[in-house]
Design an enzyme around this catalytic site. Sequence first.
Site, PDB file in Angstrom:
ATOM      1  N   SER A  15     -14.777  36.373  51.656  1.00  9.30           N
ATOM      2  CA  SER A  15     -14.019  35.241  51.101  1.00  9.30           C
ATOM      3  C   SER A  15     -12.570  35.218  51.538  1.00  9.30           C
ATOM      4  O   SER A  15     -11.698  34.796  50.800  1.00  9.30           O
ATOM      5  CB  SER A  15     -14.068  35.224  49.565  1.00  9.30           C
ATOM      6  OG  SER A  15     -15.375  35.254  49.119  1.00  9.30           O
ATOM      7  N   LEU A  20     -12.628  28.810  57.391  1.00  2.00           N
ATOM      8  CA  LEU A  20     -11.489  27.890  57.488  1.00  2.00           C
ATOM      9  C   LEU A  20     -10.617  28.236  58.683  1.00  2.00           C
ATOM     10  O   LEU A  20     -10.086  27.349  59.354  1.00  2.00           O
ATOM     11  CB  LEU A  20     -10.649  27.963  56.214  1.00  2.00           C
ATOM     12  CG  LEU A  20     -11.188  27.148  55.051  1.00  2.00           C
ATOM     13  CD1 LEU A  20     -10.385  27.426  53.800  1.00  2.00           C
ATOM     14  CD2 LEU A  20     -11.138  25.658  55.402  1.00  2.00           C
ATOM     15  N   GLU A 140     -18.247  32.254  64.619  1.00  6.09           N
ATOM     16  CA  GLU A 140     -17.865  33.002  63.423  1.00  6.09           C
ATOM     17  C   GLU A 140     -18.967  33.997  63.090  1.00  6.09           C
ATOM     18  O   GLU A 140     -20.134  33.615  62.958  1.00  6.09           O
ATOM     19  CB  GLU A 140     -17.658  32.020  62.257  1.00  6.09           C
ATOM     20  CG  GLU A 140     -17.256  32.713  60.974  1.00  6.09           C
ATOM     21  CD  GLU A 140     -17.235  31.781  59.758  1.00  6.09           C
ATOM     22  OE1 GLU A 140     -17.289  30.544  59.920  1.00  6.09           O
ATOM     23  OE2 GLU A 140     -17.197  32.311  58.638  1.00  6.09           O
ATOM     24  N   ILE A 148     -23.800  46.995  57.204  1.00  4.35           N
ATOM     25  CA  ILE A 148     -24.914  47.444  58.040  1.00  4.35           C
ATOM     26  C   ILE A 148     -25.553  46.267  58.782  1.00  4.35           C
ATOM     27  O   ILE A 148     -25.870  46.331  59.965  1.00  4.35           O
ATOM     28  CB  ILE A 148     -25.910  48.196  57.139  1.00  4.35           C
ATOM     29  CG1 ILE A 148     -26.075  49.601  57.664  1.00  4.35           C
ATOM     30  CG2 ILE A 148     -27.242  47.537  57.019  1.00  4.35           C
ATOM     31  CD1 ILE A 148     -26.956  50.479  56.832  1.00  4.35           C
ATOM     32  N   GLU A 149     -25.676  45.116  58.088  1.00  2.00           N
ATOM     33  CA  GLU A 149     -26.374  43.964  58.672  1.00  2.00           C
ATOM     34  C   GLU A 149     -25.637  43.365  59.857  1.00  2.00           C
ATOM     35  O   GLU A 149     -26.228  42.708  60.707  1.00  2.00           O
ATOM     36  CB  GLU A 149     -26.553  42.838  57.638  1.00  2.00           C
ATOM     37  CG  GLU A 149     -27.435  43.149  56.469  1.00  2.00           C
ATOM     38  CD  GLU A 149     -26.659  43.715  55.292  1.00  2.00           C
ATOM     39  OE1 GLU A 149     -25.513  44.180  55.499  1.00  2.00           O
ATOM     40  OE2 GLU A 149     -27.204  43.712  54.189  1.00  2.00           O
ATOM     41  N   THR A 188      -0.559  47.722  54.662  1.00  2.00           N
ATOM     42  CA  THR A 188      -1.244  47.493  55.944  1.00  2.00           C
ATOM     43  C   THR A 188      -2.497  48.369  56.126  1.00  2.00           C
ATOM     44  O   THR A 188      -3.255  48.168  57.059  1.00  2.00           O
ATOM     45  CB  THR A 188      -0.298  47.790  57.136  1.00  2.00           C
ATOM     46  OG1 THR A 188       0.021  49.179  57.114  1.00  2.00           O
ATOM     47  CG2 THR A 188       0.978  46.977  57.057  1.00  2.00           C
ATOM     48  N   GLY A 357     -28.982  18.327  42.370  1.00  2.00           N
ATOM     49  CA  GLY A 357     -29.351  19.581  41.730  1.00  2.00           C
ATOM     50  C   GLY A 357     -30.855  19.755  41.664  1.00  2.00           C
ATOM     51  O   GLY A 357     -31.621  18.849  42.004  1.00  2.00           O
ATOM     52  N   CYS A 384     -28.211  11.923  44.447  1.00  2.00           N
ATOM     53  CA  CYS A 384     -29.540  12.541  44.529  1.00  2.00           C
ATOM     54  C   CYS A 384     -30.119  12.754  43.132  1.00  2.00           C
ATOM     55  O   CYS A 384     -30.531  11.785  42.501  1.00  2.00           O
ATOM     56  CB  CYS A 384     -29.465  13.821  45.349  1.00  2.00           C
ATOM     57  SG  CYS A 384     -31.031  14.146  46.181  1.00  2.00           S
ATOM     58  N   ARG A 465     -37.133  16.189  47.249  1.00  4.67           N
ATOM     59  CA  ARG A 465     -38.593  16.077  47.291  1.00  4.67           C
ATOM     60  C   ARG A 465     -39.089  14.898  46.478  1.00  4.67           C
ATOM     61  O   ARG A 465     -40.174  14.391  46.669  1.00  4.67           O
ATOM     62  CB  ARG A 465     -39.251  17.324  46.684  1.00  4.67           C
ATOM     63  CG  ARG A 465     -39.126  18.548  47.524  1.00  4.67           C
ATOM     64  CD  ARG A 465     -39.957  19.693  46.973  1.00  4.67           C
ATOM     65  NE  ARG A 465     -39.411  20.954  47.445  1.00  4.67           N
ATOM     66  CZ  ARG A 465     -39.596  21.420  48.681  1.00  4.67           C
ATOM     67  NH1 ARG A 465     -40.336  20.770  49.539  1.00  4.67           N
ATOM     68  NH2 ARG A 465     -39.035  22.559  49.042  1.00  4.67           N
ATOM     69  N   HIS A 510     -26.886  11.777  50.343  1.00  4.01           N
ATOM     70  CA  HIS A 510     -25.716  12.631  50.060  1.00  4.01           C
ATOM     71  C   HIS A 510     -24.517  12.187  50.901  1.00  4.01           C
ATOM     72  O   HIS A 510     -24.303  12.723  51.999  1.00  4.01           O
ATOM     73  CB  HIS A 510     -26.034  14.091  50.405  1.00  4.01           C
ATOM     74  CG  HIS A 510     -26.918  14.767  49.418  1.00  4.01           C
ATOM     75  ND1 HIS A 510     -26.443  15.421  48.303  1.00  4.01           N
ATOM     76  CD2 HIS A 510     -28.268  14.887  49.365  1.00  4.01           C
ATOM     77  CE1 HIS A 510     -27.455  15.921  47.612  1.00  4.01           C
ATOM     78  NE2 HIS A 510     -28.574  15.606  48.231  1.00  4.01           N
ATOM     79  N   GLU A 512     -21.484  12.894  50.565  1.00  6.66           N
ATOM     80  CA  GLU A 512     -20.414  13.904  50.676  1.00  6.66           C
ATOM     81  C   GLU A 512     -20.467  14.685  51.984  1.00  6.66           C
ATOM     82  O   GLU A 512     -19.454  15.217  52.433  1.00  6.66           O
ATOM     83  CB  GLU A 512     -20.451  14.871  49.471  1.00  6.66           C
ATOM     84  CG  GLU A 512     -21.625  15.845  49.404  1.00  6.66           C
ATOM     85  CD  GLU A 512     -22.871  15.281  48.724  1.00  6.66           C
ATOM     86  OE1 GLU A 512     -23.047  14.039  48.743  1.00  6.66           O
ATOM     87  OE2 GLU A 512     -23.688  16.071  48.209  1.00  6.66           O
TER      88      GLU A 512
HETATM   89  N1  GLN Z   1     -34.365  17.974  42.649  1.00  6.32           N
HETATM   90  C1  GLN Z   1     -34.377  16.635  43.173  1.00  6.32           C
HETATM   91  C2  GLN Z   1     -35.410  16.469  44.279  1.00  6.32           C
HETATM   92  O1  GLN Z   1     -35.855  17.445  44.858  1.00  6.32           O
HETATM   93  C3  GLN Z   1     -32.999  16.231  43.649  1.00  6.32           C
HETATM   94  C4  GLN Z   1     -32.534  17.031  44.821  1.00  6.32           C
HETATM   95  C5  GLN Z   1     -31.048  16.912  45.039  1.00  6.32           C
HETATM   96  O2  GLN Z   1     -30.297  16.523  44.157  1.00  6.32           O
HETATM   97  N2  GLN Z   1     -30.585  17.297  46.200  1.00  6.32           N
HETATM   98  O3  GLN Z   1     -35.770  15.377  44.603  1.00  6.32           O
END
Ligand code: GLN
Length: 576
Positions: A15, A20, A140, A148-149, A188, A357, A384, A465, A510, A512
Amino acid sequence: MKTKFIFVTGGVLSSLGKGLAASSIGALLETRALRVTLLKMDPYINVDPGTMNPYQHGEVYVTDDGTETDLDLGHYERFTRATMTHANNFTTGQVYESVIAKERQGRYLGRTVQVIPHITDEIKLNICRVAADVDIVIVEVGGTVGDIESHPFLEAIRQFRADVGRENVLYIHVTLVPYVETAGELKTKPTQHSVRELREIGIQPDILLCRSDRELTPEIKAKIALYCNLKPDDVISAIDVRTVYAVPLSLHEEDLDAKILEKLNIWTRMPDLRHWTDIVDRFENPTAKVTIGIVGKYVHLVESYKSLNEALIHGGIAHRCHVEVKYIDSEGFEGEEGRAVCADTLGDVDAVLVPGGFGERGVEGKIAAITYARENGLPFLGICLGMQLAVVEFARNVADIAGAGSKEFHDHCAHPVIDLMEEQKRVSQVGGTMRLGAYPCEIAPRTLAAEVYGQTTISERHRHRYEFNSAYRRRLERKGLVISGTLAGHDLVEIVELKRHPWFLGCQLHPEFKSKPAYPHPIFSSFVKAAMEKRQGTLRPRKTRRRPRTAPGKTRRATRTAGVSKRPMDSGRGDA
Ligand code: GLN
């Protein structure tokens, strides 16, 4: 020019803002008209982050081509013009998957398949895959040196310099120089240790980016340089700044871009930084303020809604408006008592956003928030899952369909207004099987969506989905639900809104993921504008709003399409 490679590693702790830093380097190189792309190598075994909990890993970023990627790719797209695809992020899981597939095909001709050279060769192959048509690839390396990874990745980038030539590779190490209050000085030692660890593997960093809360003094730079085998000039102070969009400018002040070019032996024009100074000026000198409530589940983890947060900031930048985000846990809005808490909490915000979500927790609280926004004329944006719940809320409380719900949460619900998509019914694996990536959407005329986008066809990214169940479309439309966006050529509902509400939009897509600081997404720009009007008391129901007046010299058509962010800082609706 031969493609050059910059490898960005991180030391001391995670982090530190490696993503960035990489993005800002990309941005700075673009100001000098270089073509760049970025790549993230993640050392975990998951094939992609799509199946990972946002608690652990932060947001899953989705690209146009439908890849579920690390959130750093969001930074890459926001800071640069590079378009991210499946090739711009790979994991240990993917590398092993493909090496094992080759072994099964007999492509190693009976040899013993080993980390060196087979895994490292595969890593190098993946790095080269993104190098076509660009001047510089910024890679990056996820994780922290010493994990280790990370070892096979570090080994691969060590070999890379010998493969493509010294002058074509640069190693930049991001490290921490903490200020220790009791000693009253910057320390340092952690940096020395992490550079020693890198050198043990055979990588001598060319430049150190030292994260600290204050400028490194020349003495501290000299000390780090001495212990780490560098020139003091190559120790860069990367201090904390007020906005991530100020990072390119602050690194430029330390001459980072010039140093990179000198070391890689590249000649370019002088940098044009106006783009970035304008963004930072707009961010730092707002003339208005709004508070937006995000009602969701992972609300205490900003990383889980990274792109959303940034898109809201961009919406604010468009209007010189400071956007304060209030994270609200929707579980608090559930039950009888929750309703009062909801009214109380949302009474203090200028707009409500219910983000995407998964999972049932907190869903009824989100629906309560939507009821409040609908009944009180509060600007509402549902993304969504947020859109799906807006449809459930409308079905239950406006269209009187008792038992309306989403099949995601109630398999046997009486009225599944949100149902599993047809093709999803045949899906048996979880990873990478949602409806993912960019799809075209047709916008209905004379709707809020049309006003916002100023276009009849748009393209946005998806990750879901479940979908709007078309069997209920007419019934809900008769009650005032407006279907303002559908999948091009199909009747799949993508955007819904409310007729008489001042600003209410639910989108299955979406937005965003496509917002940039200099090109704020029109939905966010318009949403922030509505929140500003709400705060000023000038927000009116859409039906009673006057048509935008045609500006002198402009045709009406030109006025109507002015909402699209084609030029930097175009702010969408209302700024025509
Ligand atoms: N859970 C919902 C679906 O699968 C909405 C998915 C989401 O918000 N990205 O359709």
